[in-house]
Design a protein around this motif. Sequence first.
Motif, PDB file in Angstrom:
ATOM      1  N   ARG A  10     -18.772   8.661  -1.931  1.00 26.86           N
ATOM      2  CA  ARG A  10     -17.721   8.506  -0.926  1.00 26.86           C
ATOM      3  C   ARG A  10     -17.673   7.069  -0.431  1.00 26.86           C
ATOM      4  O   ARG A  10     -16.937   6.759   0.498  1.00 26.86           O
ATOM      5  CB  ARG A  10     -17.979   9.465   0.225  1.00 26.86           C
ATOM      6  CG  ARG A  10     -17.893  10.936  -0.181  1.00 26.86           C
ATOM      7  CD  ARG A  10     -18.375  11.824   0.947  1.00 26.86           C
ATOM      8  NE  ARG A  10     -18.402  13.228   0.610  1.00 26.86           N
ATOM      9  CZ  ARG A  10     -17.362  14.050   0.763  1.00 26.86           C
ATOM     10  NH1 ARG A  10     -16.217  13.597   1.204  1.00 26.86           N
ATOM     11  NH2 ARG A  10     -17.479  15.318   0.462  1.00 26.86           N
ATOM     12  N   THR A  11     -18.484   6.243  -1.001  1.00 23.20           N
ATOM     13  CA  THR A  11     -18.459   4.820  -0.631  1.00 23.20           C
ATOM     14  C   THR A  11     -18.297   3.995  -1.897  1.00 23.20           C
ATOM     15  O   THR A  11     -18.289   4.530  -2.997  1.00 23.20           O
ATOM     16  CB  THR A  11     -19.778   4.386   0.033  1.00 23.20           C
ATOM     17  OG1 THR A  11     -20.829   4.629  -0.887  1.00 23.20           O
ATOM     18  CG2 THR A  11     -20.031   5.145   1.299  1.00 23.20           C
ATOM     19  N   GLY A  12     -18.211   2.701  -1.713  1.00 22.18           N
ATOM     20  CA  GLY A  12     -18.152   1.801  -2.857  1.00 22.18           C
ATOM     21  C   GLY A  12     -16.755   1.737  -3.442  1.00 22.18           C
ATOM     22  O   GLY A  12     -15.813   2.321  -2.914  1.00 22.18           O
ATOM     23  N   PRO A  13     -16.631   1.026  -4.557  1.00 19.68           N
ATOM     24  CA  PRO A  13     -15.310   0.714  -5.100  1.00 19.68           C
ATOM     25  C   PRO A  13     -14.504   1.950  -5.499  1.00 19.68           C
ATOM     26  O   PRO A  13     -13.288   1.898  -5.570  1.00 19.68           O
ATOM     27  CB  PRO A  13     -15.601  -0.166  -6.308  1.00 19.68           C
ATOM     28  CG  PRO A  13     -17.065  -0.141  -6.512  1.00 19.68           C
ATOM     29  CD  PRO A  13     -17.706   0.376  -5.294  1.00 19.68           C
ATOM     30  N   ALA A  16     -12.647   6.117  -2.733  1.00 15.59           N
ATOM     31  CA  ALA A  16     -11.416   6.817  -2.387  1.00 15.59           C
ATOM     32  C   ALA A  16     -11.207   8.012  -3.312  1.00 15.59           C
ATOM     33  O   ALA A  16     -10.797   9.094  -2.880  1.00 15.59           O
ATOM     34  CB  ALA A  16     -10.239   5.862  -2.475  1.00 15.59           C
ATOM     35  N   ASN A  19     -14.203  10.715  -2.802  1.00 10.26           N
ATOM     36  CA  ASN A  19     -14.034  11.500  -1.594  1.00 10.26           C
ATOM     37  C   ASN A  19     -13.261  12.782  -1.847  1.00 10.26           C
ATOM     38  O   ASN A  19     -13.695  13.882  -1.496  1.00 10.26           O
ATOM     39  CB  ASN A  19     -13.197  10.657  -0.629  1.00 10.26           C
ATOM     40  CG  ASN A  19     -13.899  10.486   0.685  1.00 10.26           C
ATOM     41  OD1 ASN A  19     -14.768  11.280   1.015  1.00 10.26           O
ATOM     42  ND2 ASN A  19     -13.529   9.468   1.415  1.00 10.26           N
ATOM     43  N   GLU A  48     -25.050  17.616  -0.885  1.00  5.12           N
ATOM     44  CA  GLU A  48     -24.453  16.399  -1.424  1.00  5.12           C
ATOM     45  C   GLU A  48     -25.479  15.285  -1.504  1.00  5.12           C
ATOM     46  O   GLU A  48     -26.411  15.225  -0.702  1.00  5.12           O
ATOM     47  CB  GLU A  48     -23.305  15.938  -0.519  1.00  5.12           C
ATOM     48  CG  GLU A  48     -21.974  16.436  -1.000  1.00  5.12           C
ATOM     49  CD  GLU A  48     -20.835  15.760  -0.290  1.00  5.12           C
ATOM     50  OE1 GLU A  48     -20.684  14.536  -0.452  1.00  5.12           O
ATOM     51  OE2 GLU A  48     -20.093  16.453   0.434  1.00  5.12           O
ATOM     52  N   GLN A 210      -4.248   0.696  -9.292  1.00  4.50           N
ATOM     53  CA  GLN A 210      -3.242   0.258  -8.322  1.00  4.50           C
ATOM     54  C   GLN A 210      -2.666  -1.093  -8.725  1.00  4.50           C
ATOM     55  O   GLN A 210      -1.462  -1.311  -8.654  1.00  4.50           O
ATOM     56  CB  GLN A 210      -3.871   0.166  -6.931  1.00  4.50           C
ATOM     57  CG  GLN A 210      -4.217   1.509  -6.331  1.00  4.50           C
ATOM     58  CD  GLN A 210      -5.717   1.713  -6.209  1.00  4.50           C
ATOM     59  OE1 GLN A 210      -6.414   0.871  -5.669  1.00  4.50           O
ATOM     60  NE2 GLN A 210      -6.216   2.820  -6.709  1.00  4.50           N
ATOM     61  N   VAL A 236      -3.737   8.073  -4.878  1.00  4.81           N
ATOM     62  CA  VAL A 236      -4.182   6.753  -4.437  1.00  4.81           C
ATOM     63  C   VAL A 236      -3.755   5.663  -5.408  1.00  4.81           C
ATOM     64  O   VAL A 236      -3.620   4.505  -5.025  1.00  4.81           O
ATOM     65  CB  VAL A 236      -5.718   6.690  -4.275  1.00  4.81           C
ATOM     66  CG1 VAL A 236      -6.163   7.495  -3.088  1.00  4.81           C
ATOM     67  CG2 VAL A 236      -6.422   7.130  -5.529  1.00  4.81           C
ATOM     68  N   GLU A 239       0.413   5.313  -4.728  1.00  4.64           N
ATOM     69  CA  GLU A 239       0.998   5.118  -3.400  1.00  4.64           C
ATOM     70  C   GLU A 239       1.103   3.654  -2.956  1.00  4.64           C
ATOM     71  O   GLU A 239       2.119   3.265  -2.387  1.00  4.64           O
ATOM     72  CB  GLU A 239       0.253   5.963  -2.355  1.00  4.64           C
ATOM     73  CG  GLU A 239       0.834   7.361  -2.324  1.00  4.64           C
ATOM     74  CD  GLU A 239       0.050   8.334  -1.460  1.00  4.64           C
ATOM     75  OE1 GLU A 239      -1.048   7.948  -0.998  1.00  4.64           O
ATOM     76  OE2 GLU A 239       0.521   9.457  -1.272  1.00  4.64           O
ATOM     77  N   PRO A 240       0.082   2.827  -3.237  1.00  5.88           N
ATOM     78  CA  PRO A 240       0.231   1.437  -2.776  1.00  5.88           C
ATOM     79  C   PRO A 240       1.466   0.737  -3.328  1.00  5.88           C
ATOM     80  O   PRO A 240       2.004  -0.155  -2.689  1.00  5.88           O
ATOM     81  CB  PRO A 240      -1.047   0.760  -3.265  1.00  5.88           C
ATOM     82  CG  PRO A 240      -2.038   1.853  -3.332  1.00  5.88           C
ATOM     83  CD  PRO A 240      -1.253   3.061  -3.772  1.00  5.88           C
ATOM     84  N   HIS A 282      -7.609  16.120   2.261  1.00  8.11           N
ATOM     85  CA  HIS A 282      -7.127  15.804   0.912  1.00  8.11           C
ATOM     86  C   HIS A 282      -6.668  17.020   0.118  1.00  8.11           C
ATOM     87  O   HIS A 282      -6.417  16.905  -1.073  1.00  8.11           O
ATOM     88  CB  HIS A 282      -8.227  15.089   0.134  1.00  8.11           C
ATOM     89  CG  HIS A 282      -8.736  13.874   0.820  1.00  8.11           C
ATOM     90  ND1 HIS A 282      -7.933  12.809   1.095  1.00  8.11           N
ATOM     91  CD2 HIS A 282      -9.952  13.560   1.322  1.00  8.11           C
ATOM     92  CE1 HIS A 282      -8.632  11.876   1.717  1.00  8.11           C
ATOM     93  NE2 HIS A 282      -9.859  12.321   1.878  1.00  8.11           N
TER      94      HIS A 282
ATOM     95  N   ALA B 139     -12.362   5.523   4.144  1.00  4.68           N
ATOM     96  CA  ALA B 139     -12.558   4.858   2.862  1.00  4.68           C
ATOM     97  C   ALA B 139     -11.382   5.024   1.902  1.00  4.68           C
ATOM     98  O   ALA B 139     -11.466   4.666   0.746  1.00  4.68           O
ATOM     99  CB  ALA B 139     -13.835   5.378   2.205  1.00  4.68           C
ATOM    100  N   THR B 143      -1.963   1.704   1.976  1.00  5.54           N
ATOM    101  CA  THR B 143      -0.856   0.849   1.594  1.00  5.54           C
ATOM    102  C   THR B 143      -0.590  -0.145   2.712  1.00  5.54           C
ATOM    103  O   THR B 143      -0.482   0.245   3.863  1.00  5.54           O
ATOM    104  CB  THR B 143       0.399   1.702   1.387  1.00  5.54           C
ATOM    105  OG1 THR B 143       0.041   2.806   0.571  1.00  5.54           O
ATOM    106  CG2 THR B 143       1.478   0.913   0.729  1.00  5.54           C
ATOM    107  N   PHE B 248     -11.998  -0.822  -0.554  1.00  7.13           N
ATOM    108  CA  PHE B 248     -13.266  -1.513  -0.717  1.00  7.13           C
ATOM    109  C   PHE B 248     -13.188  -2.712  -1.662  1.00  7.13           C
ATOM    110  O   PHE B 248     -13.712  -3.785  -1.377  1.00  7.13           O
ATOM    111  CB  PHE B 248     -14.315  -0.535  -1.232  1.00  7.13           C
ATOM    112  CG  PHE B 248     -15.581  -1.206  -1.636  1.00  7.13           C
ATOM    113  CD1 PHE B 248     -16.540  -1.506  -0.680  1.00  7.13           C
ATOM    114  CD2 PHE B 248     -15.809  -1.574  -2.945  1.00  7.13           C
ATOM    115  CE1 PHE B 248     -17.701  -2.152  -1.042  1.00  7.13           C
ATOM    116  CE2 PHE B 248     -16.966  -2.218  -3.317  1.00  7.13           C
ATOM    117  CZ  PHE B 248     -17.921  -2.506  -2.362  1.00  7.13           C
TER     118      PHE B 248
END
Lengths: 406, 327, 252, 358, 282
Positions: A10-13, A16, A19, A48, A210, A236, A239-240, A282, B139, B143, B248
């Motif tokens: 749930r962290t790091g690059p 998203a 998660n 987890e 993205q 994800v 959407e950006p 989510h 996290a 956008t 991130f």
Amino acid sequence: DLTVPNLSYRTGPYGANGNQYADGFNDYFTLLNERDGGIGGQKILTPECETAYNTEKGVECYESTKGNNALVYNPFSTGITYQLIPKVAADGIPMVTPGYGRTSAKDGSVFQWVFNPPANYWDGASVIVKHLLDVNGGDLNGKTIALVYHNSAFGKEPIRTLEELSKKHGFTLSQIPVDPPGQEQKSQWLQIRREKPDYVILYGWGVMNQAAIQEAANIRYPMENLIGIWWAGGEVDVEPAGAAANGYKSATFNGVGMDYPFYGDLKTHVLDTGKASGGGAHVGKAMYSRGMYAALIIAEGIKKAQELAGTPEITAAQMRDGLEALEITEARMTELGLPGFGQPFQLSCQNHGGSGMGMIQQWDASAKQWKLITDFIQPDEDVLQPLIQADAQAFAAENSIQPRCN
Amino acid sequence: MEQLLYASEVLVNGLMAGVMYSLVALGFVLIFKASGVFNYAQGVLALFAALTLVGIQQGQVPFAHLINAMTGAHLSSFGWTVPSLLAILLTALVMVGLAILIETLVLKHLVGQEPIIMFMATIGLAYFLEGLGDIMWGADVKTLDVGLPQGISDTAEAWTAALTGYGFFIDRLDIWATVIAALLVAALVAFSQYTKQGRAMRAVADDHQAALSVGISLRFIWVMVWSIAGFVALVAGIMWGTKSGVQFSLSLIALKALPVLMLGGFTSIPGAIVGGLIIGVGEKLFEFYIGPMVGGATESWFAYVLALIFLVFRPQGLFGERIIERV
Amino acid sequence: MDLRHITLRFGGVTAIKDISFDIREGEIRAIIGPNGAGKSSMMNVMSGFYVPQEGEVWFRGAKRPPMRPYQVARQGLARTFQNIALFDGMSVLDNIMTGRLTMMKSSLLEQALWWGRAEAEETRHREQVEKIIDFLEIQNIRKTPVGRLPYGLKKRVELARALAAEPKLLMLDEPMAGMNVEEKEDMSRFILDVNDEFGTTIALIEHDMGVVMDLSDRVVVMDYGRKIGDGTPDEVRNNQEVIDAYLGVAHD
Amino acid sequence: MLYREAGDFKTSYRDDSQTFPLKLDRMGYWVTLAVAFGVIPFVITDYWANAVLVPFLIYAIAALGLNILVGFGGQVSLGTGGFMAVGAYATYKLTTTFPEISLLIHILLAGGITAAVGVFFGLPSLRIKGFYLAVATLAAQFFLVWLFNKVPWFYNYSASGQITAPERTFLGYVISGPATSAPAKYLVCLAFAVGLAWVARNLTRGTAGRKWMAIRDMDIAAEIIGVNPLTAKMSAFAVSSFFIGVAGALLFSIYLGAAEASETFGINKSFLVLFMVIIGGLGSIFGSFAGAAFLVVLPVFLKNVLVGAFGWPTDLAAHVELMIVGALIVFFLIVEPHGLAQLWRLTKEKLRLWPFPH
Amino acid sequence: MLDAVATAPVTPARAGEALLEVNNIEVIYNHVILVLKGVSLSVPKGSITALLGGNGAGKTTTLKAVSNLLKSERGEVTKGAITYRGENVTDLDPAALVKKGVIQVMEGRHCFEHLTVEENLLTGAYTRTDGAAAVRRDLEMVYEYFPRLKERRKSQAGYTSGGEQQMCAMGRALMSRPETILLDEPSMGLAPQLVEQIFQIVKKVNEGEGVTFLLAEQNTNVALRYAHYGYILESGRVVMDGEAAALRENPDVKEFYLGMAEEGRKSFRDVRSYRRRKRWLA
Ligand SMILES: Nc1ncnc2c1ncn2[C@@H]1O[C@H](COP(=O)(O)OP(=O)(O)OP(=O)(O)O)[C@@H](O)[C@H]1O
Ligand SMILES: Nc1ncnc2c1ncn2[C@@H]1O[C@H](COP(=O)(O)OP(=O)(O)OP(=O)(O)O)[C@@H](O)[C@H]1O
Ligand SMILES: [Mg+2]
Ligand SMILES: [Mg+2]
């Protein structure tokens, strides 16, 4: 109680994506526990452990959880999967890697403890090419396809398949690697702008998706000709880019959206009772659905294993036997409240990978939704099977594994 | 001929990409100039700024996840949206606050330490901010839209097409980035060379003790510089966040800025720009000509190697201050 | 050592302009001059750190080819520095031991395994260094990191390091700056003893005229890169140009 | 006055230059070794080996190596990840090409190869200094990783670009591959760590160490008193890379069993090891171990406390963990910029004076 | 302590009230190294007070304790207090102290290497608020004091010679128009002529502008010629103090600090390691 450790990130690059996936995975089991009292009367625990998509932390998680009678692993990372393949074999714990991991693990005679149903990376590539064939009336001769890929084990996976397929169907394949993390892809997309390939296949992950979709929009590359693998098919990712991403396609091996009776149960038993993982933010998202589907496969495996073992309290070895005998039918999916959500497949000692079918989904930017635009497409087994076998044989030879199942 | 046109398109785009790197590099330069500290946290600062901007703009409740987990509440959003300009202003204020905090909690206690210790401290800071940003704003990929246009510029395309017969691709966002970068650099150069505070800032970098002894308040200078660096990070965060969402990975753009710094010189503001341009052009052209021969994805290392080669000839970078070696 | 027509420029600044002088075996040769005259630069030329634009350096009867400073050191030149250049992170003992580096012969592998020559060599040189430590009376700070030492002791350690190299020519750049009389007396004694006992040739830069006049055999006077005087202390003391440029009116 | 030096006289220079001049320290050292070799192997579990001790030992070796370069030689390097990758891939190629030769020899050879690569990438240090050099070494980091990713020969043309450690034995015990037992892993790493720490200690107390430190403290002065910067710097790079190469080899062949260049040997490795060195204490051998222990154990500990004991959601725990680690790094630097080793030294100095304040 | 003090003629400066007062301070470095063991001194307004003593006596430490620069060297004042104009300034930050008019010129010429000489001087005026014109005037004044600086105004301070750097540091302090200057070894490494010149300037500034000086010096000779009052520090303690003139006549000071024997100045060639025991250590 039965323990299915959830090696999540749930962290790091890639947090998203991780998660959503982890939430889906947890919620499915929570539902079973809440609604049915678990499986065969056994509650399923999903402790987890955060891996941050980092192989070493993954190993630490594996080691720290395996002692507590872990039944099966789903590390949700190709890198960690590679680490764990030898370890699970040594420890005798099965590992299920739906849609990721080592493709040749489909060969159960060599990879005794690893399962990758219902589809793998090579299936994905083949399904995408099949779709393109369909769009082009069955003929890709003289067309050019560019593969934009994450320069890692994951991204490089489909190259062999696509090379074979290009020979078979007469299209030209150009390979364009992007180094992770991949925020900056200007050269790659300028190259695409110059070469004007008819289609672009995207094997990306994390921010690379993205950026790629945004750059494609920037050069006005027709979105419907850009097709991603399922890991490039989350909300994800699109959407950006906003409205510009409209029409982007990706493969998927499970259904999307919330039009399934299953979600009714989920709402009453999990969401409304406040037991949802991550607050239920989510639910229904693409990665969430995939995590849920992974849980479903494992849950069905447990059920089967319990049947075979004759006891609800199964061991990891029995779990493996259950998985090898797993069969999920159309009818079973309907029974679970998810008709058409996943493909029917059957595993065996030989086949640890299922049918490998996939669908194509398309992004509707105004509705902010993925729409399925095809049915399940069968990958090209004639091309894939020999490749898988060759790779599995090589692995067997390298590690002196005696193939079984005969 | 066509090859040449393609190459010039790559070149132009390389320049633009370089500007984007420079935006990040500028923040590093400022802090290095003011304290001799290599601020590893600059990338995370950009991420934090962008996260905060999006959070403020979309009316997110900070620490929602934490509060929910602790109390079982279901907070997520205040339900308002703040206009972009106001949100940017508010974020800038937050960055000033952050600078003050960093100074009082960290820098103040490290006066006079060796650069490598300060460097480490900024890494610790980077960790902290990374965790804080996630806890505060979540996290997810967000956008970012403050109204900057994106995508191919039709004017540029039409114009180049008329001129050469081949329409160049130029991203409108890049054009904006160039303009903003030019303004920033001009302002910063003027500040550091011609103002009293600018001079004090450079003095601090040379010798903390001596600076203290003439009455320069390190604390004030540091707060000021970190605030400016925070603002520069915000600008970089806006640009990069608009490009590929706020998440991130945004913090990793720092890695793209490092060779720029090295080449331009850690202490030179114009160097950050020139370095950026050279790196941008160099890596794009290399990928264009040589990349296909060696299997591509050369951009991850080429910039570093290029900068390294430059450094062998000029150890202080193109515009860096000469390293004074005397005995 | 013989310096012939040395000219040294930094960008626009000419630090040394066509200077020649020699240093005879066994003498104490002082170099004096106002601040910024180029004395330290001259010493840097001698130790090979600055390469003069023009001129030649002769050492023991042979012209010195272009050399890196560490090669010069191996020829038997050692020096101290105006702005103390000790190795702050190391103990006094280690600092002095570095003076003997040029004589250490054991290979990296031998050292890694602490085997063969490595250990014997270490002990042998340690003995030599202890002699110097005794000589300079710094026994009690042997294991202190030099960073913590007061200025004067640092200067002494620096001298010890230079002595440890057993140089033929010892160059001292303001060895007595920042010392009080008592300490200057000690330092003077050390310099004289080195000169007497080991016959080491010494080049000395110093601003304390008392010290210079008392210790040195011959004196060179520099002013803004030029040489304005050269001779015995007495000759120099009475040279009007030197008085105008440097000495000013004597007070003591 | 429990801890003291009075009465502990040395009668020869040899005695005086030994590693632990104080008797009490010497005893502590032997007891630690005895426990490490004689007790732990019998009680170690898979979890302790894989999650704590084996990574600790491996990182300690890497930290030692980097400490030689940064702490003793004064050359800041961020290429550690890349050099570890060299060690790993060299071992892989060697042991798959010459399976009959012992893996342990291959690991040492891999260290040698890494040393050569390290020297090559260290050459710019003759011109480039400080942070410029640090950033320049990133060129090695990224280039090497790219190379191992790009050239299939390095990974024996496997489809995914992963390398997998084959099973190898030593004296009949399996020491590599999935079937390796926890004690075997632990002992191999321990032996390397202890041996290399001894080598590091020897090098740093002798001529080589003095040359490195001279260059570190003031390179110009060092050159003027006769240190050849070329050989001094290159030997620092070589020795340091040797250690790091061995660490990479162990990480791959003993600990992880499989690796992929960009995943396992990314830039984060470089930073991590640098942390260890700085938190532990620049220029201190004990510090390298302390730093490695701190940064290997701390996250595991925090995770177990936050998730295990407090039952926090893992993502919150992970974020808080990041914040705590970050804050602790800063905190330690403020309390003692010269690392855990210095903290330890100060404690000892106070103990010597105890019960008097000064 | 010594009767010389009592009998010495009282100079006008001595009569002024104490501007700076150091009261029995103790300084510890690194939590373990005790350096100052109870040092007290008082600096009257408008005076030149010299702080004398051998290497490592603690002169620099005392000055840094006053200017609060110890913290950045991991040192701290653990006992005692320092007052300036009757106000306790022990825990002030250095910048605030400069604003109050106390500035230190550090030992070892800490110039800003990368700034030009002129920029160095201008940083001295950092705390001033009386306008650019006044600053320019003072700049010219400093150039008048040190013409050599004017010649080198455009070069980076890192490339100037030792003496030039010392002038630069002095000039920089003057630029802040201080009330009190703490001067640490101004004569170190300067040519005799220049030493004299610097002290002349000190005197001029002291008399002309009423600036108070506390200076640490090794060069006892010059220091006592220009100072009004002197303290002698040894191993972190004040061992003697008195009017400068009186100190100059004290036989111990003569022998140990001025290098004079009964029969006049000795040659450095003749000194032998014989050492008389200092009376005050008895
Ligand atoms: N590396 C350099 N670059 C530029 N200028 C230099 C350099 N080294 C010395 N100079 C200049 O050369 C001149 C002579 O300097 P040098 O240090 O030799 O003087 P010095 O005689 O030793 O004076 P001092 O007694 O003050 O130490 C000075 O003006 C100085 O600024
Ligand atoms: N940062 C520090 N850490 C530890 N000890 C220190 C530090 N600075 C100074 N000391 C010690 O404090 C003592 C007094 O030093 P100080 O610099 O005050 O002496 P000083 O009288 O100015 O001598 P000098 O004339 O050599 O400048 C010395 O013994 C020195 O070793
Ligand atoms: Mg000089
Ligand atoms: Mg002093």
